[in-house]
Structure formats: C-alpha cells, structure tokens
Motif scaffolding. Structure first.
Motif, PDB file in Angstrom:
ATOM      1  N   ALA A  45      -3.432  -9.045  -5.366  1.00  0.00           N
ATOM      2  CA  ALA A  45      -3.615  -9.884  -4.183  1.00  0.00           C
ATOM      3  C   ALA A  45      -2.394  -9.803  -3.274  1.00  0.00           C
ATOM      4  O   ALA A  45      -2.530  -9.731  -2.039  1.00  0.00           O
ATOM      5  N   LEU A  46      -1.212  -9.772  -3.857  1.00  0.00           N
ATOM      6  CA  LEU A  46       0.017  -9.652  -3.068  1.00  0.00           C
ATOM      7  C   LEU A  46       0.063  -8.317  -2.326  1.00  0.00           C
ATOM      8  O   LEU A  46       0.445  -8.265  -1.154  1.00  0.00           O
ATOM      9  N   ASP A  47      -0.336  -7.244  -2.979  1.00  0.00           N
ATOM     10  CA  ASP A  47      -0.375  -5.924  -2.330  1.00  0.00           C
ATOM     11  C   ASP A  47      -1.324  -5.924  -1.135  1.00  0.00           C
ATOM     12  O   ASP A  47      -1.018  -5.364  -0.078  1.00  0.00           O
ATOM     13  N   VAL A  48      -2.471  -6.573  -1.287  1.00  0.00           N
ATOM     14  CA  VAL A  48      -3.435  -6.656  -0.186  1.00  0.00           C
ATOM     15  C   VAL A  48      -2.835  -7.431   0.981  1.00  0.00           C
ATOM     16  O   VAL A  48      -2.960  -7.026   2.149  1.00  0.00           O
ATOM     17  N   LEU A  49      -2.180  -8.545   0.672  1.00  0.00           N
ATOM     18  CA  LEU A  49      -1.552  -9.337   1.733  1.00  0.00           C
ATOM     19  C   LEU A  49      -0.445  -8.565   2.449  1.00  0.00           C
ATOM     20  O   LEU A  49      -0.326  -8.639   3.673  1.00  0.00           O
ATOM     21  N   LYS A  50       0.342  -7.805   1.715  1.00  0.00           N
ATOM     22  CA  LYS A  50       1.408  -7.005   2.322  1.00  0.00           C
ATOM     23  C   LYS A  50       0.814  -5.968   3.266  1.00  0.00           C
ATOM     24  O   LYS A  50       1.326  -5.752   4.373  1.00  0.00           O
ATOM     25  N   LYS A  51      -0.276  -5.332   2.870  1.00  0.00           N
ATOM     26  CA  LYS A  51      -0.921  -4.336   3.723  1.00  0.00           C
ATOM     27  C   LYS A  51      -1.486  -4.995   4.974  1.00  0.00           C
ATOM     28  O   LYS A  51      -1.401  -4.454   6.069  1.00  0.00           O
ATOM     29  N   LEU A  81      -1.378  -6.054  10.826  1.00  0.00           N
ATOM     30  CA  LEU A  81      -1.400  -7.042  11.902  1.00  0.00           C
ATOM     31  C   LEU A  81      -0.076  -7.075  12.657  1.00  0.00           C
ATOM     32  O   LEU A  81      -0.040  -7.473  13.812  1.00  0.00           O
ATOM     33  N   GLY A  82       0.998  -6.642  12.019  1.00  0.00           N
ATOM     34  CA  GLY A  82       2.309  -6.658  12.665  1.00  0.00           C
ATOM     35  C   GLY A  82       2.512  -5.529  13.646  1.00  0.00           C
ATOM     36  O   GLY A  82       3.480  -5.519  14.395  1.00  0.00           O
TER      37      GLY A  82
END
Length: 94
Positions: free
Chosen positions: A81-87, A92-93
């Motif tokens: 889940a953390l990897d997905v959020l980082k991507k 978005l950035g």
C-alpha cells in the motif's frame, strides 16, 4: 505449476494405494491423476511422520509461529500500500 492437494485427498490416495498394491505405485498414481513421485513422497511422509503434513494456513507448530506469519502478511500488505501511495504522489506531483 504445482497443484495443491488437500490433506484429505493425500490420505485417500495413500489408502487407495494400500488397498490396491497389486497396481503398484505407478498404476495407482495414474488412476488418481497424480505423478508417481508425488505418491511416493506422500507414502514416505506418512511412514516417517505418522501421517500427512500440509503446508498453508493453520499448519503452525505454535501460536507464536502463527502470529509471526500473520504479522509478516500484514507487513507485506502495508508495504504494498505504501508503494502504491508513493507512485501516486510522484504521478500527481508532476
């Protein structure tokens, strides 16, 4: 690809072989739709361990082992889940 067989299937296969020894291991394995080496392994496990062992959930030597396994799964899910959020943040950035 390995096919997972239930403990009940393995026990039934051993019982089938023992009641049809005249077919031999090869004949019994063919009738059951499994490889001869698979049946041989199950027979050896049954003799050595006094029964069949099955890998997977619920097959732990202690409650501590069960808890460790559960925590490892939870950690892996959290890391995914953390990897997905980082991507998502990197996309978005832009």
């Amino acid at each position: 690809m390995n096919k997972q067989h239930s403990k009940q299937f393995k026990e039934d296969a051993i019982h089938y072989y023992e009641s049809h020894k005249e077919l031999g291991q090869n004949g019994c394995a063919k009738n059951l739709g499994i490889g001869e080496s698979t049946l041989t392994k199950w027979l050896r496990q049954s003799r050595e361990n006094g029964g069949i062992t099955v890998r997977g959930f619920g097959n732990y030597s202690s409650d501590d082992q069960k808890e460790i396994s559960r925590l490892k799964c939870e950690l892996r899910d959290t890391q995914d889940a953390l990897d997905v959020l980082k991507k998502a943040i990197s996309i978005l950035g832009r």
